[in-house]
Every structure is written in structure tokens, then in C-alpha cells.
Design an enzyme around this catalytic site. Structure first.
Site, mmCIF file in Angstrom:
data_model
loop_
_atom_site.group_PDB
_atom_site.id
_atom_site.type_symbol
_atom_site.label_atom_id
_atom_site.label_comp_id
_atom_site.label_asym_id
_atom_site.label_seq_id
_atom_site.Cartn_x
_atom_site.Cartn_y
_atom_site.Cartn_z
ATOM 1 N N HIS A 173 -5.517 -74.202 31.464
ATOM 2 C CA HIS A 173 -5.577 -72.974 30.685
ATOM 3 C C HIS A 173 -4.905 -73.188 29.334
ATOM 4 O O HIS A 173 -3.823 -73.787 29.247
ATOM 5 C CB HIS A 173 -4.898 -71.833 31.437
ATOM 6 N N LYS A 622 -3.715 -57.428 33.346
ATOM 7 C CA LYS A 622 -4.430 -56.949 32.158
ATOM 8 C C LYS A 622 -5.176 -55.661 32.460
ATOM 9 O O LYS A 622 -5.261 -54.756 31.627
ATOM 10 C CB LYS A 622 -5.414 -58.024 31.693
#
Length: 850
Positions: A173, A622
Site C-alpha cells: 500500500h 472511512k
């Protein structure tokens, strides 16, 4: 004697006849469900967790195997010489052409033998007064510590160690901005500084080290901190392998060594210096780098195959170097020691089979009086043959495996075991437990594959691919328009189909062709390297049970699962990934629908009754804020484990944690201890992302510390499961936390739903610029030019807020939720303080946010 027919057109191969005999045995009702009585001999319990032994009577013997999943459930500890009755299925092991008993249950031989043993123990303990009423104590409502009452030999602890599985998984990532050149420079600075702390350092040596340090710092001042070009996937693979090469190859054997040292300290040793408890090799590192294709079009089937071979090259290079060291140091002369008979037999076998290839010309007599060096030379030659094959694969030229090469890592490991046991047989245990044992630990932990590669893809890609495939196979069925129940029924029918299924790749679009190519490549590499080369196939954004069945159908098309006409088989472990708050809340219903499907349940049963489920921390945070994310993850784990137990399935939870608090980050030890009671059970798997690889694994010293802390947390969190007792926190805590999480989610959703808030995010944070940085191959958005919360990935979402010093995902909603609880609830502050003291989950949550 019957004469062979002169007119028989075809003959059978050895494989054909072995397969035919196996099918005959598998179809026999008696052999599929049989109890056999005998005495145990040749008992072997390797680190894999499987158990091998021979069951014999005065006139015959039968080889037996108990797979790991069944071994963990045995009601007694097996010992050589023990008379038992074993239940299972008799079948033939095709590779060796030998029939054996696959055991699933064991009991003491003779009617009531186990019960009689229990009653004798009970009577003895009762006579000692251990059951007297005066000894009874009430259990506290909130126990602060839980201990394991075990025997002096640590049998209960040994049971616990045998089921341990500690699996950090590296990801690529894009949160690590450092170049590999900078990391290597920092490592050199660290080593110089470490030398400068030596108390024996003289003045001149001190000045020389200071000069070296100044030179390193000066070079770093003139080194570009950031990359000038965007990373490709192969660059990310090389970066991941840097941590293995520079750190893990040293840290992993050390971790086992420290563990064994602690056991020797507490449990003592026997006359040979061996502790009564053995430490199996339970550390397994995994990787997503080169396998995670979710939203990354650059991770193709070709890249995945290259990654597997590049990892193999790294492992084989390390093993060859260490065998070379053994060849230099194990200089034992046959005049001064006598190696074991099994070792000499293996050496003779190699001499006859490979001697002329390894020792040529004047080298024929080299090491003729040094058997261990000669064996090491043979082993090096075999590893060289494996490396030659890998180099051909990496060069993309026609390749084949030479006869000299090892068939797999198990064959190499078998040679190492023979070498170790032979040294021990003539009193050289202290020699065997040095460099040789370190190499054994590496091979047990990394195999030839090095890092188990997980494959990840987004669920909609599978849906579109399956729709395209079924358009060929079943043109009258509109898969996209079908309801969920219809989809599951049709998928199950095709997965269970015994006849071959042919798909015309030319008629597929590019996306479907590439998706199917990944499964074909997996099947090819499993046959070439072994099943351990891949870990889990992860399905991101799993919203329905059909998303898992779609993957099983694609696996069926390439022969990774299905029904062969006699039995179900499955050589792929599929993990649904529940990421959003809504998916976490629906995870139990989705899994229940899956396990209730007869076809899927049969596939799971054929793969050892195991299921892996991945939980996403970043996207849920999120989506609903940190409070809703953490609470729904906690609840989902409890419900998933309860469900899998009800279905008789062993479940391992895979935690998709990020580095920052807003993506589930925090100290590994505390994170493991904060998991819900009963959900760890000796196994933990979690992602290590981006910048955390550097902080944790850039040096062997820090890697050792990280592994030690993680394993300690795993042991503590698993103690209650071993003791078969459940820790239950007050229902009030759970109810209060539910209300606090709901209040936090309401506040968070109100903020992100404010008109213009997303525009504010893009204007007030450098998220657009972050997307342009050369720190990863993966795009920052799911859909290009789509400025929406659904399109932006969790990493740039958190990264952007962090760079603007908002760090909003890590805290927003907590303050108002806690304040509201204190105002509404009598003694609210005191309740929160009690929760912080007594509930590891709540304490870890607040500590991370602070």
C-alpha cells in the site's frame, strides 16, 4: 500363473494403477468407516501439526496419518507403545503406492479404558482432599489474570503451542515514501551507532567510527529522498524482499531461539539438555505484493508468476549460502565419529544417483573421509539445480526441472533433519543446534516459496467474469439480472458438475480473460511449487454469498476445486473481505447462507473444515468513523466465530489493519489482546502496510522485538481458549459501547454529509499531489477523476488528512460521543473509567486515539 495377453493394446502406468486402486478403496463402504485396533510405533509429530505413526499387531503393520485439524481435537496424547483404537478411512497414497489409514478419531483400546483411567485419577485427587468444600472459591465477576494449570512437563502449554499460527502479511500500500537506497543508508548509520556504544572502544576506534558516520550522513545529504520515476509492481516486490533479506532471515530463527531459551528457564531440561516442551515452527510471513490486483491493473497473471519465482530465488539463494557455511564447518572425520545409519543410507543413495554429476574428475574423492561435508556438497548441487530452473523461469525461457533438483522444500528439509539427527546421535547436539538448526527453522517457516502470496480481487470483477463465462455455458440464463438465490443455485450446479467444462477464452473480453488467467496461473504454480505457495484468495467488497461462489466456480474451471466423481476436493482457500460498516453488520448472514449451501459446505469439509474471513479496518473507518468501525469489527468477530463453531468449522480471522490509527493501526501486542474473547484461539493473521514495514522490519533487532511482542500477545489472548473457559465482560459495557458507537457514527456521518465537505477535503489536503507521488503502483482512486467518498481509497483519505494535520479519521466523533454518554448516564464518567481499566478493547481504542 496367468500369462499376460499378447493382444492387449495399451498398458497402464504406475500412476494409472495407483489411481485405480485408490478409487476402488475410496468407494468401499467398510474402508471408508472403520475402527482398527493396534499398538503405536514410529510416532512422528513434525512442526506441521500433522501426526504420523504405524499401527501394528504381532503379524502386521499399517501406516497412519492424522491431519492437523483432527490432531488438535485428540482426547489424549499419543505415545509409542500405546494400545489404541483408531477410526478413519483407508486409502492409498498415490505417490508412494502405499495404503494407509487417515485417522479422524482415537480412543484407548478396550471397553471403558479411558473411563477407568479417569476414575482412578479422580479417586486419587479426592483422597488428597482437593475436592473438599473448604477449598471452593467463588469466581470474581471480572478476573484480572487467567493462568493455565498444567503438568510439570507443560503438556497443556505444548497443546497450545502446537496450534499457534502467527502470520504477518506484507502489503505494498502506497504509504512508504522512502527509497530503498535511503533505507539501506539508515541501516548503515544504525550499525555504526550501535558499535559506538561498545564499552571496549578505544579513542582511535571511536574516531574511525565517527568518520564513517560522518561519511554516511554526508552521502545521505546528497541522496534523493524521493523517487524520480513511478514504482512498478516488480519494484515493490524487490522492496518487500529487502526486509526479508536484511532482517527476517536473521530475526525469525532468533525468535524461536529466544522462545526456547525462555521455556528452558521455566521448565528445565533433561540429561541431554532438552526442554520437555518443543516449539513448533508457527511463524508464517505472507505477502500481497504482486498478488493484490484490486484496483491495480498492473498486477497481471505474468507479474504474479514472476513474483513467485523471484521469491523462490531469494529463498534458495539464502539456503544455498547457509549450506555452503555448513560445508565449511561440519568437518567431522569418519575416523572420529560414526554418523547414523539413516544418514549413511541417504548419503549412499545420493552417491549412486547423483555422485557422477556432483563430483567429477579429480574431485571424485573430495571429502571422502568427511561425510557431512560430502552430504552438504550434494545438497548444494541439488539447490543449484533448483536455482537453475528458477533463473530460467525469470529469464522467460523454456524451462524444466532437472532430476538433480529437490522435488520440494519437504525433501530438502528431510535431508536437514537427517543431518541434525545424525550429529545428535554421536553426541554433537551442541553443534546441531547452532547454524544447522537456524537453517531448519528458516525452511520450516519459509519453504521454497518464501512468503505465502495472497491473491486479492474486487468482487465485481468476478461477477462480470462469471457472467461472461455463463454466457457461453448457459446462454439462456441471464446471470446479471438473476436474483441472489437463483445465482447461488446455478453456481452450485456448475461447481458440482463432474464432466469437463470448456471455456473459449477468445470469446471473453480482456477483463474476463485476465481474471481467468490468474486462476490458471495459480493452478500451474501450485503444481510446480506446492500448495503453500499461495495463502488466501481474498474477495474485497464482498456483499453477497454469491461473490464467494463465483470465485469457487472460476477455481472449478481450472481444476482447483470440484467433484472428481468420487469425492469433493478443494485446493484454494477463499476469504470474503467485509470492509464497510454495512458489510460488517451483514457478515454473519452472508456466511450462514454460504455454510448452508451443500456444495460450498462440501468444499470446505474437503479442505479440512477451515474458513478464513478478512475484516477491513480502513474502509469501515472511512465509511462510518473510528467508533463505528471498531465496534462493528468487534461485534462481527464474535458473531462470525459463533457461527463457524455452530457449523463445525475452524475459522481464522484475517485483520486488514493499516499503519495509522485511522486505518486500524496501533501496537501489535495490545491490538491482539484487545480482540473479543474466544476469537483468537492460537491463530492470528494481519496485514503490515507501507511505512510500518520500515519501522518494524528494517533491522533484525526491531523485527525480533516486533515478533516477540506479537507472539506474546497471541499466547496471552489464546490462554482462555486453551483452558476452555470464557471471559465475559458485563453486558452493561457492551450496551454502553453500542450507544457510544452509534453517537460517534451519527456525528461522523453528519460531518462527511455536509454539503461541500468533500470539496473542502480536496482543497485543504494535498491528496491530489499524493496521487502524483512515485510511492506506489496502485492508483489513489477506484475511478479516475471521480471526486467522491466512494471512489477515493482509504489510504489517500487518511494520508491526506494526516498531511494537513487534521488526522480527522482517527478521532472525529469520539469526543462528542463520550461527552454525551457522561451527560446522559448517571455516574457516566465512573463507568467509562471502569471500562478503561477492565476492558482491553476499550482501553486499546482510547489509548490509540490519544
Amino acid at each position: 500363473m496367468r500369462q499376460p495377453s499378447l493382444f492387449q493394446i495399451t498398458s497402464l502406468t504406475v500412476s494409472d494403477i495407483s489411481r485405480y486402486l485408490r478409487e476402488l478403496m475410496d468407494s468401499d463402504e467398510i474402508l471408508r468407516d472403520v475402527w482398527i485396533r493396534g499398538e503405536i510405533s514410529n510416532l512422528s509429530q513434525p512442526s506441521s501439526g500433522h501426526i504420523y505413526f504405524t499401527l501394528k499387531d504381532p503379524s502386521s503393520a499399517l501406516k497412519c496419518v492424522i491431519w492437523k485439524m483432527n490432531a488438535a481435537r485428540l482426547p489424549l496424547m499419543l505415545q509409542s507403545g500405546m494400545a489404541i483404537e483408531a477410526h478413519g478411512t483407508i486409502s492409498i497414497y498415490e505417490r508412494d503406492g502405499q495404503y494407509q489409514l487417515y485417522v479422524d478419531a482415537v480412543r484407548m483400546s478396550g471397553e471403558g479404558a479411558l473411563y477407568q483411567e479417569f476414575m482412578r485419577l479422580k479417586a486419587r485427587l479426592e483422597a488428597e482432599g482437593l475436592f473438599d468444600a473448604v477449598r471452593k472459591r467463588a469466581l470474581p465477576e471480572m478476573p484480572q489474570h487467567i493462568g493455565i494449570v498444567t503438568s510439570p512437563t507443560g503438556a497443556a502449554l505444548q497443546d497450545m503451542l502446537n496450534r499457534l499460527h502467527y502470520a504477518p502479511v506484507f502489503t505494498a500500500h502506497p504509504t512508504e515514501a522512502r527509497r530503498r537506497a535511503v533505507m539501506e543508508g539508515v541501516r548503515r548509520v544504525f550499525l555504526i551507532c550501535d558499535q559506538m556504544y561498545s564499552p571496549t572502544l578505544g579513542v582511535i576506534d571511536q574516531r574511525e567510527l565517527e568518520a564513517e558516520l560522518a561519511a554516511e550522513i554526508q552521502v545521505m545529504w546528497r541522496t534523493d529522498e524521493l523517487r524520480s520515476a513511478k514504482l512498478e509492481v516488480r519494484d515493490e516486490v524487490r522492496n518487500g524482499l529487502y526486509y526479508v533479506r536484511e532482517s527476517l532471515f536473521e530475526a525469525v530463527p532468533k525468535a524461536y531461539e529466544y522462545f526456547e531459551k525462555a521455556l528452558r528457564k521455566h521448565y528445565g531440561v533433561n540429561a541431554e539438555g532438552v526442554a520437555p516442551i518443543s516449539v513448533p515452527s508457527f511463524i508464517r510471513f505472507g505477502s500481497w505484493i504482486g498478488g493484490d490486483r484490486d484496483g491495480n491493473p498492473f498486477v497481471t497473471a505474468d507479474v504474479t508468476e514472476w513474483t513467485v519465482h523471484r521469491q523462490m530465488q531469494q529463498a534458495l539463494d539464502e539456503y544455498r549460502e547457509r549450506v555452503l557455511d555448513l560445508r565449511k564447518t561440519l568437518t567431522h572425520s569418519s575416523d572420529w565419529c560414526t554418523p547414523s545409519e539413516p544418514f549413511l543410507a541417504r548419503l549412499l543413495e545420493y552417491e549412486e544417483e547423483f555422485g557422477e554429476q556432483v563430483f567429477r574428475g579429480t574431485a571424485v574423492q573430495i571429502y571422502s573421509r568427511e561425510p557431512y561435508r560430502r552430504m552438504a556438497a550434494m545438497m548444494m548441487a541439488r539447490l543449484d539445480a533448483n536455482l537453475s530452473y528458477v533463473h530460467q523461469c525469470l529469464a522467460d525461457v523454456p524451462s524444466f526441472t532437472a532430476h538433480l533438483a529437490y522435488e520440494n522444500a519437504a525433501a530438502f528439509l528431510d535431508d536437514l533433519y537427517l543431518l541434525r539427527d545424525s550429529l545428535i546421535s554421536h553426541g554433537d547436539r551442541i553443534v546441531a543446534m547452532q547454524d544447522l538448526q537456524a537453517l531448519i527453522r528458516l525452511v520450516e517457516s519459509f519453504g521454497f516459496h518464501l512468503l505465502q502470496l495472497d491473491i486479492r480481487q474486487e468482487s465485481t470483477v468476478h461477477t462480470r467474469t462469471v457472467a461472461a463465462v455463463l454466457q457461453q455455458l448457459d446462454p439462456d440464463f441471464d446471470y446479471i439480472a438473476a436474483a441472489e438465490a437463483e445465482r447461488l443455485q446455478r453456481l452450485a450446479a456448475w461447481i458440482g458438475r463432474i464432466a469437463p467444462i470448456e471455456v473459449n477464452d477468445a470469446a471473453l473480453d480482456d477483463e474476463a480473460r485476465e481474471a481467468l488467467a490468474v486462476f490458471r496461473r495459480m493452478a500451474k504454480l501450485k503444481a510446480e511449487v506446492g500448495d503453500d505457495v499461495f495463502g488466501t484468495y481474498v474477495i474485497s467488497m464482498t456483499h453477497n454469498a454469491s461473490h464467494v461462489m463465483e470465485v469457487m466456480l472460476l477455481a472449478r474451471l481450472v481444476g482447483l476445486c470440484g467433484h472428481n466423481g468420487h469425492a469433493w476436493f478443494c485446493r484454494i482457500l477463499v476469504a470474503p473481505l467485509f470492509e464497510t460498516v454495512d458489510d460488517l453488520q451483514r457478515s454473519q448472514a452472508i456466511l450462514d447462507q454460504l455454510f448452508s449451501n451443500k456444495v460450498y459446505r462440501s468444499l470446505v469439509a474437503s479442505d479440512g473444515n477451515r474458513q478464513e474471513v478478512m475484516l477491513g479496518y480502513s474502509d469501515s473507518c472511512k465509511d462510518g468513523g473510528i467508533l463505528a468501525s471498531n465496534w462493528n469489527l468487534y461485534q462481527a468477530q464474535l458473531s462470525i466465530i459463533a457461527l463457524t463453531r455452530r457449523h463445525g468449522i475452524e475459522c481464522r480471522l484475517f485483520h486488514g489493519r493499516g499503519g495509522t490509527v485511522g486505518r486500524g493501526g496501533g501496537p501489535t501486542h495490545d491490538a491482539i489482546l484487545s480482540q473479543p474473547p474466544g476469537t483468537v484461539n492460537g491463530e492470528i493473521k494481519f496485514t503490515e502496510q507501507g511505512e510500518m514495514l520500515y519501522y518494524k522490519y528494517s533491522n533484525p533487532e526491531t523485527a525480533n522485538y516486533e515478533i516477540g511482542m506479537g507472539v506474546t500477545g497471541l499466547l496471552k489472548a489464546s490462554a482462555t481458549a486453551l483452558a476452555h473457559c470464557e471471559v465475559c465482560y458485563p453486558q452493561d459495557y457492551l450496551d454502553w459501547m453500542r450507544d457510544i458507537a452509534a453517537a460517534g457514527e451519527t456525528a461522523y456521518r453528519a460531518l462527511i454529509g455536509t454539503p461541500g465537505f468533500i470539496d473542502y477535503f480536496y482543497e485543504s489536503t494535498p491528496v491530489t499531489e499524493i496521487g502524483l507521488l512515485n510511492i506506489g503502483s496502485r492508483p489513489s482512486h477506484r475511478k479516475k477523476a471521480d471526486r467522491s467518498l466512494g471512489s477515493i481509497r482509504a489510504i489517500p483519505w487518511v494520508f491526506g488528512w494526516a498531511q494537513s494535520r487534521h488526522t480527522l479519521p482517527a478521532w472525529y466523533g469520539i469526543g462528542s460521543a463520550l461527552q454525551g454518554f457522561i451527560e446522559r448516564q448517571p455516574d457516566g464518567l465512573a463507568h467509562l473509567q471502569a471500562m478503561y481499566r477492565e476492558w482491553p478493547f476499550f482501553r486499546s481504542l482510547l489509548s490509540n486515539v490519544q
